[in-house]
Design an enzyme around this catalytic site. Sequence first.
Site, PDB file in Angstrom:
ATOM      1  N   TYR A  58     -23.543 -25.342  12.418  1.00  0.00           N
ATOM      2  CA  TYR A  58     -22.610 -26.177  11.646  1.00  0.00           C
ATOM      3  C   TYR A  58     -23.025 -26.213  10.189  1.00  0.00           C
ATOM      4  O   TYR A  58     -24.221 -26.246   9.895  1.00  0.00           O
ATOM      5  CB  TYR A  58     -22.559 -27.605  12.211  1.00  0.00           C
ATOM      6  CG  TYR A  58     -21.265 -27.821  12.967  1.00  0.00           C
ATOM      7  CD1 TYR A  58     -20.045 -27.779  12.287  1.00  0.00           C
ATOM      8  CD2 TYR A  58     -21.249 -28.013  14.343  1.00  0.00           C
ATOM      9  CE1 TYR A  58     -18.854 -27.933  12.964  1.00  0.00           C
ATOM     10  CE2 TYR A  58     -20.054 -28.172  15.030  1.00  0.00           C
ATOM     11  CZ  TYR A  58     -18.859 -28.137  14.328  1.00  0.00           C
ATOM     12  OH  TYR A  58     -17.676 -28.278  14.992  1.00  0.00           O
ATOM     13  N   GLU A  60     -20.870 -28.077   7.519  1.00  0.00           N
ATOM     14  CA  GLU A  60     -19.831 -28.785   6.746  1.00  0.00           C
ATOM     15  C   GLU A  60     -20.327 -29.059   5.336  1.00  0.00           C
ATOM     16  O   GLU A  60     -21.466 -29.464   5.133  1.00  0.00           O
ATOM     17  CB  GLU A  60     -19.443 -30.086   7.454  1.00  0.00           C
ATOM     18  CG  GLU A  60     -18.483 -29.813   8.604  1.00  0.00           C
ATOM     19  CD  GLU A  60     -18.119 -31.054   9.401  1.00  0.00           C
ATOM     20  OE1 GLU A  60     -18.240 -32.168   8.889  1.00  0.00           O
ATOM     21  OE2 GLU A  60     -17.701 -30.878  10.564  1.00  0.00           O
ATOM     22  N   ASP A 204       0.227 -15.328  -2.764  1.00  0.00           N
ATOM     23  CA  ASP A 204      -0.319 -15.033  -1.430  1.00  0.00           C
ATOM     24  C   ASP A 204      -0.341 -13.513  -1.290  1.00  0.00           C
ATOM     25  O   ASP A 204       0.701 -12.871  -1.121  1.00  0.00           O
ATOM     26  CB  ASP A 204       0.580 -15.676  -0.373  1.00  0.00           C
ATOM     27  CG  ASP A 204       0.140 -15.356   1.047  1.00  0.00           C
ATOM     28  OD1 ASP A 204      -0.700 -14.445   1.236  1.00  0.00           O
ATOM     29  OD2 ASP A 204       0.653 -16.011   1.980  1.00  0.00           O
ATOM     30  N   THR A 230      -5.554 -13.393   3.467  1.00  0.00           N
ATOM     31  CA  THR A 230      -6.367 -13.198   4.658  1.00  0.00           C
ATOM     32  C   THR A 230      -7.353 -12.094   4.313  1.00  0.00           C
ATOM     33  O   THR A 230      -7.200 -11.399   3.307  1.00  0.00           O
ATOM     34  CB  THR A 230      -5.517 -12.729   5.860  1.00  0.00           C
ATOM     35  OG1 THR A 230      -4.704 -11.633   5.447  1.00  0.00           O
ATOM     36  CG2 THR A 230      -4.628 -13.851   6.385  1.00  0.00           C
ATOM     37  N   LYS A 233      -6.395  -7.768   6.778  1.00  0.00           N
ATOM     38  CA  LYS A 233      -5.270  -6.823   6.744  1.00  0.00           C
ATOM     39  C   LYS A 233      -5.699  -5.571   5.958  1.00  0.00           C
ATOM     40  O   LYS A 233      -6.598  -4.874   6.417  1.00  0.00           O
ATOM     41  CB  LYS A 233      -4.034  -7.509   6.164  1.00  0.00           C
ATOM     42  CG  LYS A 233      -3.564  -8.709   7.024  1.00  0.00           C
ATOM     43  CD  LYS A 233      -2.241  -9.260   6.571  1.00  0.00           C
ATOM     44  CE  LYS A 233      -1.720 -10.344   7.504  1.00  0.00           C
ATOM     45  NZ  LYS A 233      -2.051 -11.704   7.050  1.00  0.00           N
ATOM     46  N   ARG A 239     -11.155 -11.403  10.802  1.00  0.00           N
ATOM     47  CA  ARG A 239     -10.059 -12.372  10.745  1.00  0.00           C
ATOM     48  C   ARG A 239     -10.547 -13.566   9.945  1.00  0.00           C
ATOM     49  O   ARG A 239     -11.589 -14.136  10.258  1.00  0.00           O
ATOM     50  CB  ARG A 239      -9.659 -12.852  12.139  1.00  0.00           C
ATOM     51  CG  ARG A 239      -9.146 -11.769  13.051  1.00  0.00           C
ATOM     52  CD  ARG A 239      -8.271 -12.337  14.131  1.00  0.00           C
ATOM     53  NE  ARG A 239      -6.928 -12.520  13.632  1.00  0.00           N
ATOM     54  CZ  ARG A 239      -6.044 -11.542  13.483  1.00  0.00           C
ATOM     55  NH1 ARG A 239      -6.332 -10.303  13.794  1.00  0.00           N
ATOM     56  NH2 ARG A 239      -4.845 -11.796  13.018  1.00  0.00           N
TER      57      ARG A 239
HETATM   58  N1  DSN Z   1       1.299 -12.363  10.960  1.00  0.00           N
HETATM   59  C1  DSN Z   1       1.214 -11.737   9.672  1.00  0.00           C
HETATM   60  C2  DSN Z   1       2.022 -10.509   9.607  1.00  0.00           C
HETATM   61  O1  DSN Z   1       2.149  -9.859  10.603  1.00  0.00           O
HETATM   62  O2  DSN Z   1       2.515 -10.184   8.549  1.00  0.00           O
HETATM   63  C3  DSN Z   1       1.588 -12.656   8.592  1.00  0.00           C
HETATM   64  O3  DSN Z   1       0.946 -13.871   8.763  1.00  0.00           O
END
Ligand code: DSN
Length: 428
Positions: A58, A60, A204, A230, A233, A239
């Site tokens: 942990y 925090e 974003d 994120t 990707k 993740r």
């Molecule tokens: N789930 C993602 C996507 O497939 O684009 C976006 O959050």
Amino acid sequence: MAGHAHHDPDLKTADPELFDLIEREDARQRDSIRLIASENYASRAVLEATGTSLTNKYAEGYPGRRYYEGMDFVDPIERLAIKRAKQLFGADHANVQPYSGSPANLAALLALCDPGDTIMGMSLPSGGHLTHGWKVSATGIYYKAVQYGVRKSDRRLDLDQVRALALEHRPKLIWVGHSAYPRTVDFAAFAEIAKESGAYLAADIAHIAGLVAGGVHPSPVPHADVVTTTTHKTLRGPRGGLILCRKKHRKAINKAVFPGLQGGPHNHSTAAKAVAFHEAMQPAFKTYAQQVVTNAKALAEQLLARGITLVTGGTDNHLMLLDLTNRGLGGRHAARVLNDCGVELNANSIPFDPRTPFDPSGLRVGVPSITSRGLLAEHMAVVAGFIDEGLKGAASVDTDGYTAEADFVAPLRARVQEFIGAFPAPGL
Ligand code: DSN
């Protein structure tokens, strides 16, 4: 004398049922042409960092100001992740704790807006994201969301509409970003509109973070108050989520993430994010990002050559949207058939879609994963050929009566598997 004999078998021994499911998922990822635009293959180093003792801890708070003891190594790990994120994107400040993209976006809103404030974002059916104010999302429930879209004539972002809506509604914050838009975004133009209308600008870049890091898409960092993303990707990390912001928003962003929204950060993800940022600073990653864009353009050309319609006629980034209207096919059926053939992608709404979001008219196709496996532009004809064949197969069968036993499926799947098997999958 040691304490209790410590029975600590490996996963295969401890839980063969679960182990087997994971092994089969590994094989599925190895054996298919993965074209889901938001997915990728994380490296072995990234995967290794996620499976460590850091998951036991942990933490925090923030480095140097924690609510727990034992921060000897967690603090330096988080500091390293922050330093690398700032360096990679040239940002004043980075918060590496968001669990994923949606919490990162909620944190940006919590930091800069009050509940009930007006916010603006690109609508989901136009290619935006749920968390940019779509009605079923917390961001559309707790805020008054105004949504902009794309032009009917060319399906591209309509900056005149964005400006008119911003001046009419005077939002506190404008989102720029997308999850199904195949074209370059002009962040400087959005910043102008935000300035003119007195709004904060939040970008974003979840889908394009790797392209921004690799220098093949303009960066929003000089233009936006806050940038969220994120890390799993195009950036090819674990993740997770990340927030970058101007110095003046540092305190508000940190407070919004913890204690505003989250508890203890996932230190194993923080460590893996640090690994991914390090990888993304290497020359090889620039080459990867360039290849993603090259492959996407090549695949788009090959699909067009086979008579497949693409929304906006092509792509500037890592993804394209196929409009199946003229093939008389629903997206859901097409995606299911292609998946059975070993070509994994997702059904997607297209702008002004006459069909429902659950069974829309489009398919979204992205090349980040196949590019990570080493496919080059010259291989895109084969990939396009498989897609075209799968679509023809889908059109040849009755939607309701279809099963994966259909004649054309197994032979096509075998050829897909043989083709993709020649390209090693990172991390697996
Ligand atoms: N789930 C993602 C996507 O497939 O684009 C976006 O959050």
